[in-house]
Scaffold this active site. Structure first.
Site, PDB file in Angstrom:
ATOM      1  CB  VAL A  82      39.152  14.207 -12.798  1.00 41.23           C
ATOM      2  CG1 VAL A  82      39.324  15.494 -12.139  1.00 41.23           C
ATOM      3  CG2 VAL A  82      39.146  14.602 -14.453  1.00 41.23           C
ATOM      4  CB  VAL A  84      39.807  15.058  -5.285  1.00 38.29           C
ATOM      5  CG1 VAL A  84      40.885  15.596  -4.138  1.00 38.29           C
ATOM      6  CG2 VAL A  84      40.825  15.693  -5.946  1.00 38.29           C
ATOM      7  NE  ARG A  90      34.534  21.515  -0.950  1.00 38.64           N
ATOM      8  CZ  ARG A  90      33.879  20.901  -1.578  1.00 38.64           C
ATOM      9  NH1 ARG A  90      34.260  19.801  -0.504  1.00 38.64           N
ATOM     10  NH2 ARG A  90      32.977  20.691  -2.315  1.00 38.64           N
ATOM     11  NE  ARG A  91      42.892  19.012   3.802  1.00 41.03           N
ATOM     12  CZ  ARG A  91      43.607  17.870   4.451  1.00 41.03           C
ATOM     13  NH1 ARG A  91      44.493  17.720   4.759  1.00 41.03           N
ATOM     14  NH2 ARG A  91      42.334  17.685   5.188  1.00 41.03           N
ATOM     15  N   GLY A  92      43.367  22.018  -3.368  1.00 40.38           N
ATOM     16  CA  GLY A  92      43.741  22.521  -4.302  1.00 40.38           C
ATOM     17  C   GLY A  92      44.418  21.330  -4.864  1.00 40.38           C
ATOM     18  CG  LEU A  94      40.303  18.797  -9.846  1.00 41.56           C
ATOM     19  CD1 LEU A  94      40.629  17.901 -10.279  1.00 41.56           C
ATOM     20  CD2 LEU A  94      38.753  19.541  -9.786  1.00 41.56           C
ATOM     21  CE1 TYR A 120      36.874  18.819 -14.118  1.00 44.04           C
ATOM     22  CE2 TYR A 120      34.856  18.118 -13.353  1.00 44.04           C
ATOM     23  CZ  TYR A 120      35.968  17.373 -13.593  1.00 44.04           C
ATOM     24  OH  TYR A 120      36.899  16.785 -13.291  1.00 44.04           O
ATOM     25  CG  PHE A 389      35.947   9.762 -23.359  1.00 46.24           C
ATOM     26  CD1 PHE A 389      36.756  10.774 -22.492  1.00 46.24           C
ATOM     27  CD2 PHE A 389      35.275  10.727 -23.504  1.00 46.24           C
ATOM     28  CE1 PHE A 389      36.563  12.682 -21.937  1.00 46.24           C
ATOM     29  CE2 PHE A 389      35.398  12.147 -24.437  1.00 46.24           C
ATOM     30  CZ  PHE A 389      35.459  12.677 -23.089  1.00 46.24           C
TER      31      PHE A 389
END
Length: 389
Positions: A82, A84, A90-92, A94, A120, A389
């Site tokens: 995961v 970005v 911070r632009r949506g 994720l 999370y 993992f």
């Protein structure tokens, strides 16, 4: 506008890997590393966020199973990679990735390892299991008595074939343990990276092979030798004890490092329990209940009284509702709730690592009858996931 795409070819996978590694401040995969990384990309499970033609975010998952309290094994999604791109945080991005991944997965539960603890929870993941990092003074580690079984060293080719079979047979021994997929084994067994200098020993008891341990030994500038336990699984207490006898009686070893469950009784093996030192306790399992009714019904419960729990899930509203939990199981009901809890904190208590009463004391949940809920969700052993993992 952010668009989420399912990736399908090697060039996309390599770009995905590069973006994720850059987000973790690592370099891209080298030409030597890539053939080992590629098998870990499963078609249909690799997602990327795009702004126009530019890839700006990544996530993927691996399908398998997980053990839950009571012994049932359920389908599981291991979420990983995961990331970005730094100029798109911070632009949506994720949020879009997580929403797509959770709303399309077929598995009722997902877990991940969090790089940061604040990320999370807003996507419904709760801290559901912790791990102890232990250091053992091998020079003073004395286990009384003799082994009862046989321990043998196996060559790499034998290990590559045998360990997946043994892990399938007895590796899911605690709540939170997950099965391992082919790509995981491919990376773990690569002789140029993870498996370099790896030694594997297998234990045999009356019924055949029932335990194994993999370890590496390194030497520092003062000629001190440190053993790092990479993988350890056993089917019974005799195999566990015999393997520790083998490890602590090896020549030239000064220190042994191993990860263990919170309630692992390792200290009690030794004449002097102080040879085992806890270096740290760290969060490990972050759990997301994707299908709350199915997962509540999958596990067993202790206690003597029932409790009604109201669950709130902003990301997956189909989970919203009240559930009666009793020693006989779980069912969805239309009844006043004793406890109101968001889905991330329900994930935190699901495996038994955290108690409702602790969350209530911290003012994280509302209601009453927390002691009864604690008793229902309590388990005989602490959760653990020994597969990274």
């Amino acid at each position: 506008m952010t668009e989420i795409r399912v990736l399908s070819d090697e060039a996309q996978y390599r770009a995905h890997s590069t973006l994720f590694r850059r987000a973790m401040h690592w370099g891209p995969p080298t030409d030597e590393q890539w053939p080992v990384v590629l098998p870990s990309y499963e078609p249909g499970r690799v997602l990327a966020a795009y702004e126009g033609d530019e890839m700006v975010g990544t996530t993927q998952s691996f399908g398998g199973t997980m053990r839950v309290p009571g012994g049932a094994v359920v389908p599981h999604s291991a979420v990983s990679r995961v990331g970005v791109r730094a100029d798109y945080t911070r632009r949506g991005v994720l949020s879009a990735l997580m929403r797509e991944q959770l709303s399309t997965t077929s598995e009722p539960v997902a877990t991940l390892r969090a790089s940061e603890g604040r990320i999370y929870g807003r996507f419904g993941y709760g801290l559901a299991g912790r791990v102890r990092f232990l250091r053992i003074d091998a020079k003073r580690a004395v286990i009384p008595g003799a082994p009862v079984g046989r321990v043998r060293m196996v060559d790499p080719d034998t290990s590559d074939k045998l360990l997946p079979e043994l892990h399938t047979a007895f590796g899911l021994d605690r709540p939170g343990e997950i099965s391992r997929w082919p790509g995981w084994w491919a990376r773990a067994q690569d002789r140029k990276t993870s498996a370099e200098n790896l030694v594997t020993v297998v234990h045999s008891g009356p019924d055949g092979d029932d335990g194994y341990v993999c370890y590496k030994v390194s030497e520092d500038k003062d000629f001190k030798h440190t053993m790092d336990i990479e993988d350890f699984a056993w089917a019974n207490a005799d195999a566990w004890r015999d393997l520790w006898i083998y490890l602590t009686r090896l020549d030239l070893i000064d220190t042994i490092n191993v990860d263990a469950a919170l309630d692992d009784p390792l200290s009690w093996l030794f004449e002097d329990p102080r040879v085992v030192y806890t270096k740290d306790v760290y969060d490990q399992i972050w759990l997301r209940l994707v299908d709350v009714p199915r997962m509540l019904a999958a596990r067993t419960y202790s206690g003597t009284e029932s409790v009604v729990i109201e669950v709130r899930d902003a990301l997956l509203p189909a989970n919203d509702g009240s559930y009666r939990i009793s020693p006989d199981g779980a069912e969805r009901v239309d009844a006043p709730a004793d406890i109101t809890i968001p889905v991330d904190l329900l994930g935190a208590v699901y495996l038994g690592d955290t108690r409702f009463s602790d969350l209530a004391a911290a003012r994280r949940i509302e209601g009453s009858r927390f002691a009864e809920a604690d008793a229902l969700f309590a388990g005989p052993v602490a959760p653990l996931c020994s597969t990274f993992f």
